[in-house]
Design an enzyme around this catalytic site. Structure first.
Site, PDB file in Angstrom:
ATOM      1  N   ASP A  13       1.029  -1.332   0.128  1.00 43.91           N
ATOM      2  CA  ASP A  13       0.002  -0.234   0.191  1.00 43.91           C
ATOM      3  C   ASP A  13       0.957   1.227   0.286  1.00 43.91           C
ATOM      4  OD1 ASP A  13      -2.603   2.154   0.295  1.00 43.91           O
ATOM      5  OD2 ASP A  13      -2.132   1.655   2.376  1.00 43.91           O
ATOM      6  N   SER A  14       0.459   2.432   0.074  1.00 39.70           N
ATOM      7  CA  SER A  14       1.092   3.939  -0.105  1.00 39.70           C
ATOM      8  C   SER A  14       1.374   4.169   1.308  1.00 39.70           C
ATOM      9  CB  SER A  14       0.138   4.923  -1.210  1.00 39.70           C
ATOM     10  OG  SER A  14      -0.953   4.517  -0.370  1.00 39.70           O
ATOM     11  N   TYR A  45      -0.974   8.578  -2.438  1.00 40.17           N
ATOM     12  CA  TYR A  45      -0.827   8.192  -4.504  1.00 40.17           C
ATOM     13  C   TYR A  45      -1.685   8.547  -5.290  1.00 40.17           C
ATOM     14  CZ  TYR A  45       2.976   4.662  -4.113  1.00 40.17           C
ATOM     15  OH  TYR A  45       3.692   4.135  -3.262  1.00 40.17           O
ATOM     16  N   GLY A  46      -2.967   8.966  -4.569  1.00 37.36           N
ATOM     17  CA  GLY A  46      -4.163   8.682  -5.407  1.00 37.36           C
ATOM     18  C   GLY A  46      -3.988  10.280  -5.813  1.00 37.36           C
ATOM     19  N   CYS A  76      -4.366  -1.717  -1.986  1.00 35.59           N
ATOM     20  CA  CYS A  76      -4.395   0.234  -2.349  1.00 35.59           C
ATOM     21  C   CYS A  76      -5.079  -0.001  -3.397  1.00 35.59           C
ATOM     22  CB  CYS A  76      -3.016   0.758  -2.677  1.00 35.59           C
ATOM     23  SG  CYS A  76      -2.879   2.440  -3.286  1.00 35.59           S
ATOM     24  N   THR A  78      -6.395   3.023  -5.703  1.00 34.36           N
ATOM     25  CA  THR A  78      -5.770   3.479  -6.035  1.00 34.36           C
ATOM     26  C   THR A  78      -5.251   2.826  -6.939  1.00 34.36           C
ATOM     27  OG1 THR A  78      -5.380   5.571  -3.906  1.00 34.36           O
ATOM     28  CG2 THR A  78      -4.690   5.521  -6.279  1.00 34.36           C
ATOM     29  N   GLU A 155      -3.128   8.477   8.282  1.00 33.63           N
ATOM     30  CA  GLU A 155      -1.653   8.560   9.007  1.00 33.63           C
ATOM     31  C   GLU A 155      -1.393   9.397   9.750  1.00 33.63           C
ATOM     32  OE1 GLU A 155       0.391   6.498   6.409  1.00 33.63           O
ATOM     33  OE2 GLU A 155      -0.581   5.691   5.664  1.00 33.63           O
ATOM     34  N   CYS A 189     -10.994   3.268  -0.883  1.00 34.21           N
ATOM     35  CA  CYS A 189      -9.668   2.927   0.153  1.00 34.21           C
ATOM     36  C   CYS A 189      -9.026   2.838   1.279  1.00 34.21           C
ATOM     37  CB  CYS A 189      -8.869   4.987  -0.002  1.00 34.21           C
ATOM     38  SG  CYS A 189      -7.614   5.370   0.932  1.00 34.21           S
ATOM     39  N   THR A 190      -8.252   1.669   0.809  1.00 31.74           N
ATOM     40  CA  THR A 190      -7.714   0.743   1.844  1.00 31.74           C
ATOM     41  C   THR A 190      -7.940   1.983   3.463  1.00 31.74           C
ATOM     42  OG1 THR A 190      -5.899   0.605   0.972  1.00 31.74           O
ATOM     43  CG2 THR A 190      -6.742  -1.052   0.628  1.00 31.74           C
ATOM     44  N   HIS A 191      -7.512   3.386   3.515  1.00 31.22           N
ATOM     45  CA  HIS A 191      -7.257   3.552   4.744  1.00 31.22           C
ATOM     46  C   HIS A 191      -8.449   3.725   5.313  1.00 31.22           C
ATOM     47  CE1 HIS A 191      -3.151   4.154   3.186  1.00 31.22           C
ATOM     48  NE2 HIS A 191      -2.828   5.737   4.533  1.00 31.22           N
TER      49      HIS A 191
HETATM   50  N1  DGL Z   1      -5.150   3.398   0.819  1.00 32.60           N
HETATM   51  C1  DGL Z   1      -4.520   3.432   0.136  1.00 32.60           C
HETATM   52  C2  DGL Z   1      -5.501   3.780  -1.853  1.00 32.60           C
HETATM   53  O1  DGL Z   1      -6.063   2.751  -1.418  1.00 32.60           O
HETATM   54  C3  DGL Z   1      -4.131   4.948  -0.227  1.00 32.60           C
HETATM   55  C4  DGL Z   1      -4.567   6.179  -0.916  1.00 32.60           C
HETATM   56  C5  DGL Z   1      -3.577   7.118  -0.780  1.00 32.60           C
HETATM   57  O2  DGL Z   1      -1.786   6.725  -1.004  1.00 32.60           O
HETATM   58  O3  DGL Z   1      -4.187   8.228  -1.830  1.00 32.60           O
HETATM   59  O4  DGL Z   1      -6.079   4.368  -2.347  1.00 32.60           O
END
Ligand code: DGL
Length: 274
Positions: A13-14, A45-46, A76, A78, A155, A189-191
């Site tokens: 993941d990011s 990343y998004g 992730c 994204t 985060e 988004c997994t966050h």
């Molecule tokens: N967990 C990422 C996702 O599911 C986080 C998003 C990001 O890095 O912007 O999209």
């Protein structure tokens, strides 16, 4: 006799969000060894271009493949919506993303045909969820909203109910979906599953939340079971975590979210060198 495969599962993941998949994998497949990479130095990343997401992800996968792994769970949203189609042909091990499993779950679960999707700007702009959900359930209508402030808040550990900042931001993002009367909401988004309490309190108990990280983990568990690639260990699976920024911050938040102490299991990696 069933085949076994004692290699590790890579999870990517990011940042912290992929822990939603790790938590589920640990429950479903306690024998498995997990190698986690969270690109905490380059999150989010998004809001980045497709080319940047692709190049970061290739580096992340090169790092994970420096270990002996049998599959990668791209936990992730994204990467899964923007880059996975292009990337999966480049590797000789299964690369499993969050999109298919979550879209399928939502399309099947909705009773009123009104499905909400929240994700990063890149995920919402990709239109991949709408495409896949309406392919599975042509009567479904998808209402989407990008929630870019959720990732930095997660985060930074701002995930609890009663935190006025996250509650205000959540209300702002979710109001249109609530008005649209969705009965199912994909946390694309997994966050975002780390914000489940806040999101659920705002949307109301009648709205089912779909945890995209957990859906990907459960899909990965089925793939490994069907292809007879499970590990032989007996409940003694381990996890190692790698991050591209502060080890301390990740250790604290991951220990809280996984309800287990990960102190000593988190290592810094200079991802640009991969
Ligand atoms: N967990 C990422 C996702 O599911 C986080 C998003 C990001 O890095 O912007 O999209």
């Amino acid at each position: 006799m069933t085949d076994i495969d004692n290699r590790s599962i890579g999870v990517l993941d990011s940042g912290l969000g992929g822990l939603t998949a790790v938590r589920e994998l640990m429950q479903l497949l306690p024998n498995e060894n997990i190698i986690y990479f969270g690109d905490t130095g380059r999150v989010p990343y998004g809001s980045r271009s497709k080319d940047t997401i692709l190049s970061y992800t290739r580096q992340d996968i090169r790092f994970l493949r420096s270990f002996d792994i049998k599959a990668i769970v791209v936990a992730c949203g994204t990467i899964s919506t923007v880059a996975l189609d292009l990337l999966s042909g480049e590797y000789d091990i299964p690369i499993i993303g969050v999109l298919r499993a979550s879209a399928y779950r939502a399309a099947k679960l909705t009773e009123n045909g009104r499905v909400g999707l929240i994700g990063t700007q890149a995920t919402v702009a990709s239109g991949e969820y709408e495409r896949m959900i309406t392919e599975i359930n042509p009567d479904a209508v998808v209402f989407s909203a990008a929630c870019p402030l959720f990732v930095p808040m997660v985060e930074n550990g701002r995930t609890s109910r009663g935190d006025i900042v996250i509650e205000t931001v959540a209300a702002e993002y979710l109001a249109p979906l609530k008005s649209a009367g969705v009965d199912t909401l994909i946390l694309g988004c997994t966050h975002y599953p780390l914000l489940s309490d806040v999101i659920s309190a705002y949307m109301g108990g009648g709205v089912r939340l779909i945890n995209s990280g957990a859906e990907a983990a459960s899909y990965a568990a089925s793939v490994l079971t069907m292809t007879e690639k499970l590990s032989s260990a007996d409940g003694t699976g381990s996890a190692q975590y790698f991050v591209s920024d502060s080890v301390t911050g990740f250790t604290e938040l991951a220990s809280r979210y996984l309800s287990r102490d990960v102190e000593g299991a988190v290592t810094f990696v200079e991802i640009e060198t991969f």
